[in-house]
Enzyme design. Structure first.
Site, mmCIF file in Angstrom:
data_model
loop_
_atom_site.group_PDB
_atom_site.id
_atom_site.type_symbol
_atom_site.label_atom_id
_atom_site.label_comp_id
_atom_site.label_asym_id
_atom_site.label_seq_id
_atom_site.Cartn_x
_atom_site.Cartn_y
_atom_site.Cartn_z
ATOM 1 N N ASP A 451 -3.424 -91.448 -69.511
ATOM 2 C CA ASP A 451 -4.398 -90.798 -68.630
ATOM 3 C C ASP A 451 -4.829 -89.473 -69.240
ATOM 4 O O ASP A 451 -4.090 -88.876 -70.031
ATOM 5 C CB ASP A 451 -3.758 -90.491 -67.268
ATOM 6 C CG ASP A 451 -3.732 -91.711 -66.372
ATOM 7 O OD1 ASP A 451 -4.498 -92.644 -66.646
ATOM 8 O OD2 ASP A 451 -2.941 -91.730 -65.422
ATOM 9 N N ASP A 700 -0.833 -93.854 -62.085
ATOM 10 C CA ASP A 700 -0.349 -93.082 -60.939
ATOM 11 C C ASP A 700 -0.678 -93.700 -59.589
ATOM 12 O O ASP A 700 -0.145 -93.277 -58.574
ATOM 13 C CB ASP A 700 -0.906 -91.654 -60.988
ATOM 14 C CG ASP A 700 -2.433 -91.623 -60.944
ATOM 15 O OD1 ASP A 700 -3.039 -92.706 -60.903
ATOM 16 O OD2 ASP A 700 -3.000 -90.526 -60.953
ATOM 17 N N ASP A 704 -2.928 -99.171 -60.181
ATOM 18 C CA ASP A 704 -2.462 -99.203 -61.569
ATOM 19 C C ASP A 704 -1.253 -100.120 -61.738
ATOM 20 O O ASP A 704 -0.819 -100.379 -62.861
ATOM 21 C CB ASP A 704 -2.065 -97.790 -62.046
ATOM 22 C CG ASP A 704 -3.271 -96.881 -62.203
ATOM 23 O OD1 ASP A 704 -4.342 -97.403 -62.569
ATOM 24 O OD2 ASP A 704 -3.148 -95.671 -61.970
#
Length: 1021
Positions: A451, A700, A704
C-alpha cells in the site's frame, strides 16, 4: 353492540401517505390494538388491523424454530453426542447466532443488568473474531502424532517386548521432553501475541444498569445499548435507535419496531438487483443520525448516512454524529465475522508442512532400508532374532537401535520451537505471526506489493507553499481555510486537521482566529457540492467561508478571466506534481464571493521509506506500489522514493486490451498500479504467482481479505480491520515499510536456523546408520542400545537451543533446495561414519590404538560419536555469525555428561573387577587390547578422543565450505522464478475472453455456441 370504528380522516391510504408526528403512530397502534376479533370489527377497521398484525406463517414458524433451537442450545446433551455444537440433541452451529427478538428490546436509559449480560454471554460468547480456542491438553497430545513419532512409539513397544527397561524409559523420556519443549515454546509465543492483542483491544461505551460505562468491545453482548460517536470504531453490528441528543425519539423507534418497519440487515455492499428499484424496502426515517465509513467493507470512499433503524457494521468508523444503538449480534456472527470465517475456512497445510513431511518420509524409508540390510546380513551371520536376551547381538535389538538413531524424533519439535521462538521475537517488534509457517513463506518472498498510504507514506498530509490570488493576504486565506473546517478536535478529518495545524506556520492567521468569531452553521463535505462551508459571524458581520475542490470553489466566485485562468493553471500544475488541491473563498454578508487562493496538500513519504526500499531491493525483494490514489500522485510518490515510475492505471491491467503473456509481463515489470480496487490486488498477486514468484501483499480492509489469503504471505498493516487481520498470516502493529523489511530479515534468520538443523539431523541419521549396519554385518558388533538412546537424547537436548542461535540473514530470497541439502548431508554423514570406523579400527592394534593406558570400546565409541555429532551443528550453521551462548552452553553440558559416561563406564554391562589390560578374545577370533571389563576409560584416552573429534570437525568444516563454493551445487534445487510458458499464458488469456452462449437455431432447438464475451460481461468479471 357494534364494534367501535377507527377514523382515518384526510389520509390517502392508497398512496401510502401517513400523518406527520406522533398522531400517525397513535393511529397505527389503534389499528393493531382495536378490540375484538377480526370477525367482530367493521370492514375498514378489520382491514387495517389485518394489515398491521399479519405475519407470514412460514417466517413465523422459522423464527419460532430458531428461537426454540436457541433455547434448546442451553440444555444438556448426552456425553456421546460429541458432534453437537450446542448442549442439546437439537443444537446446531447457528444456535449462538440466533438472537431472540426480545433481547433487542433493551431500554436506552437502563440498558442491561449484569445478570442479563452474564446469561447472554454464556450463549453467544465474547464479542470478538477468533479461531476456535485450542485445548492445551489436546495440543500437548498432538506432539505425539506424525510418522516420525509413531516410529519412536513402535520402538517403545519393541523395547518393552525385549524387556530392555532402560531403553524403554529413556525413549519415553525423549518423547515427553520433545513434546513438553514444543508445547511450552508454542504456548509462550501465543501468550506474547495474546498480550499484544490485548493492548490494542477495541473499546466501547455501553449503558448498563442505568449508567454509561467504558468497557472492552469484546465484553458486549446482543441487546447491549451502546453509544456510537464521531471518531469511534463501531464495536458490534448494531441497529441505530436515535440521536444521542434526542433520547425522546426512542418512543418513535419502538413504534417502528412494533410495526416491523425497520430496515432489514443487508449486505452493506448492496445488490445489483436493487439498483433502479427505489420503491422497495423501508423508507428512511427522519434525518441522518450518523455517517459511517464503510470503505473497509465496500471499498466506497464516501461516508454513508445512517438513519433510525439502519444497521451499522462492526469495525466500521463513525465519521459524524453521536447516537444510541442496540447490539444485534456478536462479532462472530456479524457481517465482518462471517466474512472472516469464510476466509479462514480453508485449511492449508502449507509449503513448510510439505517439506517437513518429505524429509521425514525420506528418513523413514532410509531407516527401513538399513533395517532390511541388517537383517539380511544377520541371517548370513546366523544371528538369532531375539536371543540371547542379555545381549544386543540379536536382530530385534539391532532393529531397536536403528529405529532410535534413524528416526529424528526431535525434527518436528526443534523446527516448531524455532518458529515459535522467532514468532515471539517478531511479536516484540510489533509483528504478530498468526500462522507459524508464514515465517518460512516470508523468508522466501521475492516480490512485495505494498500500500502507499500509511505504509510507504506517513498518512499525514502536509500543506506545501499555498497559491495566493493576486491582491489577497495569505494569513486571511489560512484563517478562512481554518474557519471552513470541522472544529471537533476530538476527531478531526485528516484534511481539516492539517489545515488547522498548519496555522502554526502563520502566527498572524492565528491572531485573526482569536477574535470574537461565532459559528452559526457548519456544512461538512458532500460529493455533490464538493466543498465544506461554514457560516460565522464577527461583530455583526456574517462571513461564509468555503473550502473544497478547486473547480467547485471557483464556480462560486465571479473573478476576472485572467484570475480564473491562472487559478486553473495552478490547479493543473499541482495535479501534475501529485498534490491534492483545495480552493479557498469567502463571502462577506451579501457581497460577491472572493477567491483567496489554493492549498496544495501532499502525503509525504516516511523518512525511512526510501532507504528501506533500497534495502529491500538489496535483499532481492522489489517493491510494487498499489494505491487507490490518482496516477499523478502515485508517480510523484515513486519519484520521491526512487521507486521507478513505471506506474500504470489499473484500467490498463483489466480493460486495457492486454491478455495472456503480455498482461503478465506488464504486471511483472511495473513498479506499481494506481486507482486500484481489491479485485485488482487479487489479480496482481495471482499473475505474479503464476510466474513463479513468492508474493507478499499488504492490506487493511475486509475487501482485501481475498488477496491477503491468496498471497504467499498476507500482511495486515497497522490499523487494519479485524477481518483483514483474520485473513492475514502476519499482522503489523507498527506503521511503515521498515517493519516489513525487518520481518523479512528476521524470517530469513529463522529459516537459516531450521535449514542448518535439518542438514545436521540428516547427517546424524546417516552417520550411525552407515556405521552401525556395516559394523553389525562385518564384525557382528554394535554400540549398546542403552548408550544409543543417550546419544539420541543428547542430540535433542543440545540442538533445541538452535532456536536461540545467532543466525545470519541471507542476502537473497531463500529456498529449501532439498537436493542440495541431501547431497551435503550425505557427504557429511559418510565422513562421520568413516571417522568412527577409524577409531574402531585402531583398537585392533596391539598398542590399543586410540586407547591410552586403559579404556572400553563401547564407551570410547559413545564419546567419539557424541562429540562429533554435537559439534556438527557448528559446521552446518555456517561461520557468518558467532554461535549464541545458549547453543554453546547446551552443547558443552551434554559433552561433559558424555565424557563422564565414558570415564566411569556408565551403562556398560561387562563383568565387575579391577583393571585388566591384558588382551582378551573378540567374536571374530582376534584380540582386544587395553580393555577394562568394568568399562572405565582413562582420562588420557578421553583427551585423545576429544582431540581426535576436534580434528574430524575441522575436516568436516572444510568439506562443508568447499561444497558451498561449487557453482553447480550452489543453485541445485533452486527454482527459476520468473520463468513462464508464453504459449500457455496466451491460450489461457484468449480462453478468458470466450463464453458459452445458449441459443436456439432456426428449428427452435437449443444449442450452445462458443463466442466472444460482451464488454459488459468482461467488466463484471
Amino acid at each position: 353492540m357494534a364494534a367501535p370504528r377507527v377514523s382515518f380522516s384526510d389520509k390517502d391510504l392508497e398512496n401510502g401517505e401517513h400523518a406527520a408526528g406522533a398522531g400517525a403512530g397513535d393511529r397505527t397502534r389503534k389499528w393493531s390494538q382495536a378490540p375484538g376479533d377480526l370477525a367482530d370489527l367493521d370492514e375498514y377497521t378489520a382491514l387495517q388491523k389485518y394489515i398491521s398484525t399479519y405475519r407470514d406463517p412460514k417466517a413465523a414458524d422459522s423464527a419460532e424454530n430458531q428461537a426454540a433451537d436457541g433455547e434448546d442450545a442451553k440444555k444438556g446433551k448426552a456425553w456421546w453426542q460429541f458432534w453437537r455444537s450446542g448442549n442439546s440433541a437439537n443444537a446446531t452451529d447457528k444456535d449462538a447466532g440466533v438472537v431472540p427478538e426480545d433481547w433487542l428490546e433493551s431500554d436506552i436509559r437502563q440498558g442491561l443488568s449484569n445478570a442479563e449480560v452474564e446469561q447472554r454471554r454464556k450463549r453467544t460468547g465474547f464479542n470478538e473474531i477468533m479461531t476456535e480456542k485450542e485445548n492445551l491438553f489436546i495440543k500437548f497430545l498432538m506432539f505425539f502424532t506424525g510418522p516420525i513419532l509413531y516410529t519412536m512409539e513402535v520402538a517403545v513397544l519393541l523395547a518393552a517386548g525385549l524387556r530392555d527397561w532402560i531403553d524403554f524409559g529413556v525413549i519415553i523420556a525423549i518423547l515427553l521432553l520433545n513434546a513438553a519443549v514444543g508445547w511450552y515454546q508454542e504456548k509462550q509465543a501465543a501468550d506474547v501475541v495474546a498480550s499484544l492483542k490485548g493492548d490494542i483491544a477495541m473499546k466501547a461505551i455501553v449503558i448498563r444498569q442505568g449508567q454509561e460505562q467504558d468497557i472492552k468491545a469484546r465484553e458486549l453482548v446482543p441487546g447491549d445499548i451502546i453509544v456510537i460517536e464521531e471518531g469511534q470504531t463501531v464495536p458490534a453490528d448494531a441497529r441505530l435507535i436515535c440521536d444521542y441528543e434526542a433520547p425522546e425519539d426512542f418512543e418513535k423507534y419502538k413504534e417502528l419496531r412494533e410495526q416491523h418497519a425497520l430496515n432489514p440487515e443487508e449486505d452493506p455492499a448492496g445488490s445489483e438487483d436493487k439498483e433502479g428499484d427505489e420503491d422497495e424496502g423501508v423508507a428512511q426515517q427522519g434525518h441522518s443520525i450518523i455517517a459511517t465509513d464503510q470503505s473497509a467493507i465496500t471499498g466506497e470512499s464516501l461516508a454513508v448516512d445512517k438513519f433510525m433503524g439502519d444497521v451499522v457494521y462492526y469495525t466500521t468508523g463513525c465519521k459524524r454524529g453521536k447516537a444510541y444503538a442496540v447490539a444485534t449480534t456478536s462479532a462472530k456472527y456479524s457481517f465482518v465475522g462471517r466474512t472472516a470465517t469464510l476466509v479462514q475456512g480453508a485449511k492449508d497445510q502449507g509449503h513448510f508442512k510439505a517439506i517437513m513431511n518429505s524429509i521425514g518420509t525420506a528418513l523413514l524409508v532410509l531407516v527401513m532400508f538399513w533395517v532390511l540390510i541388517a537383517w539380511i546380513g544377520g541371517f548370513f551371520r546366523h544371528i538369532k532374532i531375539a536371543t540371547p536376551e542379555d545381549s544386543d547381538n540379536n536382530l530385534l535389538h539391532w532393529t531397536l537401535i536403528l529405529f532410535i538413531i534413524g528416526v529424528p524424533v526431535g525434527l518436528p519439535v526443534v523446527t516448531t520451537t524455532t518458529l515459535a521462538v522467532g514468532a515471539a521475537y517478531l511479536a516484540k517488534q510489533k509483528a504478530i505471526v498468526q500462522k507459524l509457517t508464514a515465517i518460512e513463506s516470508l523468508a522466501g518472498v521475492d516480490v512485495l506489493c505494498s500500500d502507499k498510504t500509511g505504509t510507504l507514506t506517513a498518512n499525514q498530509l502536509s500543506i506545501r507553499e499555498p497559491y495566493v490570488a493576486e491582491g489577497e493576504d495569505v494569513n486571511w486565506m489560512m484563517a478562512c481555510a481554518a474557519l471552513a473546517s470541522s472544529h471537533n478536535i476530538k476527531s478531526l478529518d485528516p484534511i481539516d486537521k492539517v489545515t488547522i495545524l498548519t496555522l502554526k506556520r502563520y502566527p498572524k492567521a492565528r491572531d485573526i482566529l482569536k477574535d470574537d468569531w461565532k459559528t452559526e452553521k457548519f456544512t461538512p463535505f458532500d460529493p455533490v457540492s464538493k466543498r465544506i462551508t461554514c457560516i460565522v459571524t464577527l461583530r455583526g458581520d456574517r462571513f461564509t467561508c468555503a473550502k473544497g475542490a478547486p473547480k467547485a470553489v471557483l464556480n462560486l466566485t465571479e473573478c476576472s478571466k485572467e484570475t480564473a485562468d491562472l487559478f486553473r493553471d495552478k490547479a493543473t500544475e499541482f495535479a501534475r506534481r501529485g498534490f491534492r488541491s483545495l480552493g479557498v473563498a469567502y463571502q462577506k454578508n451579501n457581497e460577491p464571493w472572493v477567491l483567496l487562493g489554493m492549498l496544495s496538500m501532499f502525503d509525504p513519504p516516511r523518512e525511512d521509506t526510501a532507504q528501506t526500499i533500497v534495502e529491500a531491493q538489496q535483499l532481492g525483494v522489489p517493491v510494487k506500489m498499489l494505491t487507490g490514489d490518482a496516477i499523478a500522485i502515485a508517480k510523484e510518490t515513486c519519484k520521491m522514493l526512487a521507486l521507478g515510475t513505471k506506474v500504470y492505471n489499473s484500467q490498463k491491467l483489466i480493460h486495457g486490451g492486454l491478455s495472456g503473456s503480455t498482461q503478465h509481463d506488464l504486471v511483472e515489470r511495473a513498479d506499481g498500479f494506481a486507482e486500484v480496487f481489491p479485485e485488482h490486488k487479487y489479480q496482481v498477486v495471482e499473475m505474479l504467482q503464476q510466474r513463479g514468484h513468492l508474493t507478499a501483499m499488504t492490506g487493511d480492509g475486509v475487501n482485501d481479505a481475498p488477496s491477503l489469503k491468496k498471497a504467499d504471505c498476507g500482511i495486515a498493516v497497522e490499523g487494519a480491520s479485524e477481518a483483514a487481520q483474520a485473513a492475514a498470516d502476519i499482522v503489523f502493529l507498527a506503521p511503515g515499510l521498515s517493519t516489513i523489511v525487518f520481518a523479512i530479515k528476521t524470517a530469513r534468520q529463522i529459516f537459516q536456523r531450521m535449514k542448518s538443523y535439518i542438514q545436521y539431523r540428516i547427517a546424524l541419521c546417516l552417520h550411525l546408520e552407515i556405521y552401525l549396519v556395516t559394523s553389525m554385518i562385518i564384525i557382528q558388533e554394535t554400540i549398546s542400545a542403552d548408550l544409543i538412546v543417550f546419544i539420541a537424547l543428547f542430540a535433542d537436548l543440545a540442538t533445541v537451543a538452535i532456536a536461540y542461535d545467532n543466525a545470519h540473514s541471507d542476502p537473497k530470497p531463500v529456498e529449501w533446495q532439498l537436493p542440495k541439502i541431501w547431497v551435503i548431508s550425505v557427504i557429511l554423514g559418510i565422513e562421520l561414519a568413516l571417522a568412527t570406523w577409524v577409531v574402531r579400527g585402531t583398537m585392533f592394534l596391539p598398542n590399543g590404538g586410540i586407547i591410552e593406558n586403559f579404556g572400553n570400546i563401547q564407551e570410547v565409541l559413545f564419546l567419539e560419536v557424541a562429540l562429533t555429532e554435537n559439534w556438527l551443528i557448528f559446521v552446518t550453521r555456517g561461520g557468518a555469525t558467532f554461535p549464541s551462548w545458549q547453543l554453546v552452553g547446551a552443547i558443552f553440558v551434554v559433552d561433559v555428561l558424555a565424557t563422564i559416561f565414558c570415564i566411569f563406564g556408565w551403562l556398560w554391562h561387562g563383568t565387575a573387577g579391577g583393571l585388566r589390560t591384558r588382551p582378551f578374545p573378540n567374536p571374530m577370533g582376534a584380540y582386544y587390547y587395553k580393555q577394562t571389563p568394568h568399562g572405565w576409560t582413562s582420562v588420557v584416552t578421553v583427551v585423545v578422543v576429544w582431540a581426535y573429534s576436534i580434528g574430524v570437525i575441522i575436516i568436516l568444516a572444510i568439506t562443508y565450505f568447499c561444497l558451498n563454493q561449487i557453482p553447480a551445487l550452489a543453485d541445485l534445487g533452486r527454482k527459476n522464478r520468473g520463468m513462464h510458458d508464453t504459449q500457455m499464458e496466451n491460450i489461457i488469456g484468449h480462453l478468458s475472453k470466450l463464453a458459452l452462449r445458449h441459443e436456439k437455431d432456426a428449428h427452435g432447438e437449443s444449442q450452445f455456441v462458443l463466442g466472444t464475451k460482451a464488454a459488459e460481461e468482461e467488466e463484471d468479471d
